[in-house]
Design a protein around this motif. Sequence first.
Motif, mmCIF file in Angstrom:
data_model
loop_
_atom_site.group_PDB
_atom_site.id
_atom_site.type_symbol
_atom_site.label_atom_id
_atom_site.label_comp_id
_atom_site.label_asym_id
_atom_site.label_seq_id
_atom_site.Cartn_x
_atom_site.Cartn_y
_atom_site.Cartn_z
ATOM 1 N N ILE A 124 -18.332 -11.342 10.382
ATOM 2 C CA ILE A 124 -18.113 -11.131 8.952
ATOM 3 C C ILE A 124 -16.679 -11.521 8.616
ATOM 4 N N VAL A 125 -16.521 -12.382 7.624
ATOM 5 C CA VAL A 125 -15.209 -12.643 7.048
ATOM 6 C C VAL A 125 -15.263 -12.132 5.615
ATOM 7 N N LEU A 126 -14.358 -11.229 5.301
ATOM 8 C CA LEU A 126 -14.348 -10.535 4.023
ATOM 9 C C LEU A 126 -13.077 -10.877 3.262
ATOM 10 N N CYS A 127 -13.225 -11.126 1.960
ATOM 11 C CA CYS A 127 -12.061 -11.409 1.121
ATOM 12 C C CYS A 127 -12.319 -10.785 -0.252
ATOM 13 N N VAL A 128 -11.782 -9.579 -0.459
ATOM 14 C CA VAL A 128 -12.076 -8.794 -1.661
ATOM 15 C C VAL A 128 -10.937 -8.915 -2.675
ATOM 16 N N ASP A 129 -11.268 -9.398 -3.856
ATOM 17 C CA ASP A 129 -10.351 -9.446 -4.994
ATOM 18 C C ASP A 129 -9.047 -10.166 -4.661
ATOM 19 N N VAL A 130 -9.176 -11.291 -3.982
ATOM 20 C CA VAL A 130 -7.997 -12.063 -3.597
ATOM 21 C C VAL A 130 -8.058 -13.487 -4.139
ATOM 22 N N LEU A 131 -9.185 -14.156 -3.961
ATOM 23 C CA LEU A 131 -9.251 -15.591 -4.263
ATOM 24 C C LEU A 131 -9.026 -15.901 -5.738
ATOM 25 N N PHE A 132 -9.426 -15.003 -6.631
ATOM 26 C CA PHE A 132 -9.177 -15.291 -8.044
ATOM 27 C C PHE A 132 -7.720 -15.029 -8.432
ATOM 28 N N HIS A 133 -6.933 -14.517 -7.489
ATOM 29 C CA HIS A 133 -5.487 -14.422 -7.695
ATOM 30 C C HIS A 133 -4.769 -15.688 -7.215
ATOM 31 N N LEU A 134 -5.527 -16.715 -6.864
ATOM 32 C CA LEU A 134 -4.957 -18.022 -6.505
ATOM 33 C C LEU A 134 -5.301 -18.997 -7.623
ATOM 34 N N PRO A 135 -4.470 -19.091 -8.659
ATOM 35 C CA PRO A 135 -4.813 -19.950 -9.799
ATOM 36 C C PRO A 135 -4.784 -21.436 -9.486
ATOM 37 N N ASP A 136 -4.027 -21.825 -8.465
ATOM 38 C CA ASP A 136 -3.954 -23.243 -8.106
ATOM 39 C C ASP A 136 -5.204 -23.637 -7.326
ATOM 40 N N ASP A 137 -5.940 -24.627 -7.810
ATOM 41 C CA ASP A 137 -7.207 -25.008 -7.188
ATOM 42 C C ASP A 137 -7.030 -25.535 -5.776
ATOM 43 N N THR A 138 -5.932 -26.230 -5.516
ATOM 44 C CA THR A 138 -5.698 -26.761 -4.170
ATOM 45 C C THR A 138 -5.481 -25.622 -3.175
ATOM 46 N N GLU A 139 -4.689 -24.635 -3.567
ATOM 47 C CA GLU A 139 -4.444 -23.478 -2.697
ATOM 48 C C GLU A 139 -5.728 -22.690 -2.484
ATOM 49 N N TRP A 140 -6.490 -22.495 -3.555
ATOM 50 C CA TRP A 140 -7.772 -21.784 -3.468
ATOM 51 C C TRP A 140 -8.720 -22.482 -2.497
ATOM 52 N N ALA A 141 -8.841 -23.814 -2.636
ATOM 53 C CA ALA A 141 -9.755 -24.573 -1.777
ATOM 54 C C ALA A 141 -9.317 -24.531 -0.320
ATOM 55 N N ALA A 142 -8.020 -24.614 -0.074
ATOM 56 C CA ALA A 142 -7.520 -24.560 1.306
ATOM 57 C C ALA A 142 -7.797 -23.201 1.937
ATOM 58 N N ALA A 143 -7.593 -22.140 1.163
ATOM 59 C CA ALA A 143 -7.878 -20.800 1.673
ATOM 60 C C ALA A 143 -9.365 -20.652 1.974
ATOM 61 N N LEU A 144 -10.216 -21.109 1.061
ATOM 62 C CA LEU A 144 -11.657 -20.965 1.230
ATOM 63 C C LEU A 144 -12.147 -21.755 2.443
ATOM 64 N N ARG A 145 -11.646 -22.966 2.617
ATOM 65 C CA ARG A 145 -12.049 -23.784 3.772
ATOM 66 C C ARG A 145 -11.663 -23.106 5.078
ATOM 67 N N ASN A 146 -10.459 -22.544 5.124
ATOM 68 C CA ASN A 146 -10.037 -21.902 6.364
ATOM 69 C C ASN A 146 -10.873 -20.666 6.655
ATOM 70 N N LEU A 147 -11.155 -19.862 5.643
ATOM 71 C CA LEU A 147 -11.991 -18.683 5.864
ATOM 72 C C LEU A 147 -13.373 -19.092 6.349
ATOM 73 N N ALA A 148 -13.921 -20.158 5.782
ATOM 74 C CA ALA A 148 -15.241 -20.637 6.206
ATOM 75 C C ALA A 148 -15.231 -21.060 7.668
ATOM 76 N N SER A 149 -14.135 -21.646 8.105
ATOM 77 C CA SER A 149 -14.055 -22.141 9.487
ATOM 78 C C SER A 149 -14.075 -21.009 10.505
ATOM 79 N N LEU A 150 -13.841 -19.788 10.061
ATOM 80 C CA LEU A 150 -13.750 -18.646 10.963
ATOM 81 C C LEU A 150 -15.071 -17.906 11.133
ATOM 82 N N VAL A 151 -16.110 -18.332 10.414
ATOM 83 C CA VAL A 151 -17.404 -17.649 10.430
ATOM 84 C C VAL A 151 -18.303 -18.265 11.502
#
Length: 215
Positions: A124-151
């Motif tokens: 389980i990779v959990l990310c609660v109420d964090v990603l919408f605090h990343l307004p920059d789309d590039t930063e958001w996408a990089a964070a999401l890709r890395n979290l996905a790689s850990l599942v």
Amino acid sequence: MTDAALDPDAPLDHWDARHREQDELAAGGHPELDRAGNELFYALRLGTLLALVGDLHSPAAPLFVLDAGCGTGYFARALDRCGHRVDAVDASQEAIDRARAAGHGPRYTRARLDEWRSPWPYDIVLCVDVLFHLPDDTEWAAALRNLASLVRLTGRLIVTDADTPVPRARDGRIRHRPADAYRAALEPLGLRHTAFRPYGFREAETGFHVFTRIR
């Protein structure tokens, strides 16, 4: 005043100050709620989260869980109490210090969402109420890709955002994105959207999006 858009440390300074100046629930919860309101807000989210994680606990084979953007560790500690092995990371040193001071259990590390690496994949990779605090789309996408790689295969990525049909920005610090944006980012990486569970708390539009790794 420093323009936050020009100062990459400004968002982190904001969270360090929030974790330093507010109590452990308001710092990562809803700043406009009183203590009792935040107790209810956390309890409702935790109940939904535990239902999504399921009852697969086994002392011989605990689930490996990552709480990404853990704040002061409320959810990480709850999952640890349920017998899971929990890594918890946050970019704010103030948050990590408070999480460690609250007691043993999860392994806390200061790290950005896009830079955390692990020697093992997570159930389980959990990310609660964090990603919408990343307004920059590039930063958001990089964070999401890395979290996905850990599942791991058949594991789940559980993230929260508003169930909005189009992107919606607020206050310069928040950018809600629709489920389609998450699907577009995650489906090419082998994760399928398998559930959405709203918080069901007052006027909140936010809920848990569950993505399951299928390949």
